[in-house]
Design an enzyme around this catalytic site. Structure first.
Site: not given
Length: 281
Positions: A71-72, A183, A185
């Site tokens: 998403n980043h 996502h 982590h």
């Protein structure tokens, strides 16, 4: 004689700690596992958000073959047009056409290695909070599978909830080679080879700051967020480092995963583990 390919997949690279622990350990890991190919999720590589050209080149020099995102992906605007169009980088596939950058880069790629056609696909889950629209990852992946244009298919499913990732595994077990969740982590303890021969883990974990952080960020900021609703830019923690990933081996003839192993290296800094945050509450 069995024809197999050995892979290493590393979870979200988060900031300088993630970059350095990969640089310092990847060559040794490749030797230990006799890995043919290394795939890394790099969506948090540059200061926790996105991937700059400088850090793309850093990962390549460290020995990374292919890169997935999340998403980043679009955060580093300065280098975006160059990085996102790299032939060995895969950004999320399921972007709605209303998204401004939907036509940049590729969401899935196919390449040949050791007489096998290998596809790598990156998808965003419906549970990831996003400022833009996506299409349904289940339907998008099904449509891709029906093309039947590859021997092995490695899927990085970048999603928030364990339930969505589990459902994804149940839906595509045996239809793809791997379903690796990214996502959150935090590495999950459910790495396995499914009954139909796919490799699955709910979350691979990250390559980034160690246990003195909150999924890579400074604890102070995370505690203030949950206690007071404070909204601020998360800074990458400087505490130690950790590397999380998966080794897997695939029989090219049967197209099934025959071996998996979780990879974990922790290099924590005791000074950060002893910090007291009680008075922040």
């Amino acid at each position: 004689m069995m024809n197999s390919i050995k892979f290493i997949f590393l979870g979200d690279v988060y900031g300088k700690a993630g970059r350095n622990i990969i640089k310092n350990n990847l060559a040794q890991l490749k030797s230990k596992y006799q890995a043919d190919l290394v795939i890394v999720n790099a969506e948090n590589t540059t200061h926790g958000k996105g991937l700059s050209l400088k850090h793309y080149e850093f990962l390549k020099e460290a020995g990374v073959n292919y890169i997935t995102m999340g998403n980043h992906t679009w955060f580093q605007k300065l280098d975006l047009a160059v990085v996102i169009n790299k032939k060995d980088l895969v950004r999320p596939l399921n972007l709605d056409t209303s998204f401004a950058f939907h036509n940049l880069g590729q969401g899935s790629l196919v390449f040949e290695f050791n007489k096998a056609k290998i596809r790598i696909t990156n998808l965003l889950g419906t549970s990831v909070p996003l400022p833009f629209k996506t299409t349904n990852p289940f339907k998008v992946l099904k449509e891709l599978i029906l093309k039947r244009d590859c021997d092995l298919h490695i899927v990085d499913f970048h999603a928030e909830t364990t339930s969505e990732k589990n459902a994804f595994c149940m839906a595509f077990d045996g239809y793809v080679t791997t379903i690796f969740g990214t996502h959150t982590h935090v590495p999950s303890a459910d790495l396995r080879i499914t009954p139909k021969g796919s490799a699955y883990i709910t979350d691979v974990g990250m390559c980034g700051p160690g246990f003195g952080s909150v999924i890579g960020a400074n604890p102070e900021q995370s505690i203030r967020l949950f206690c007071a609703g404070s909204r601020e830019h998360f800074e990458v923690s400087k505490c130690g480092a950790q590397l999380n990933g998966v080794f897997f081996e695939v029989d090219v003839n049967t197209k099934k995963v025959i071996k998996t192993e979780a990879i974990r290296i922790v290099e924590d800094d005791p000074r950060y583990l002893k910090q007291d945050y009680f008075n922040l509450i």
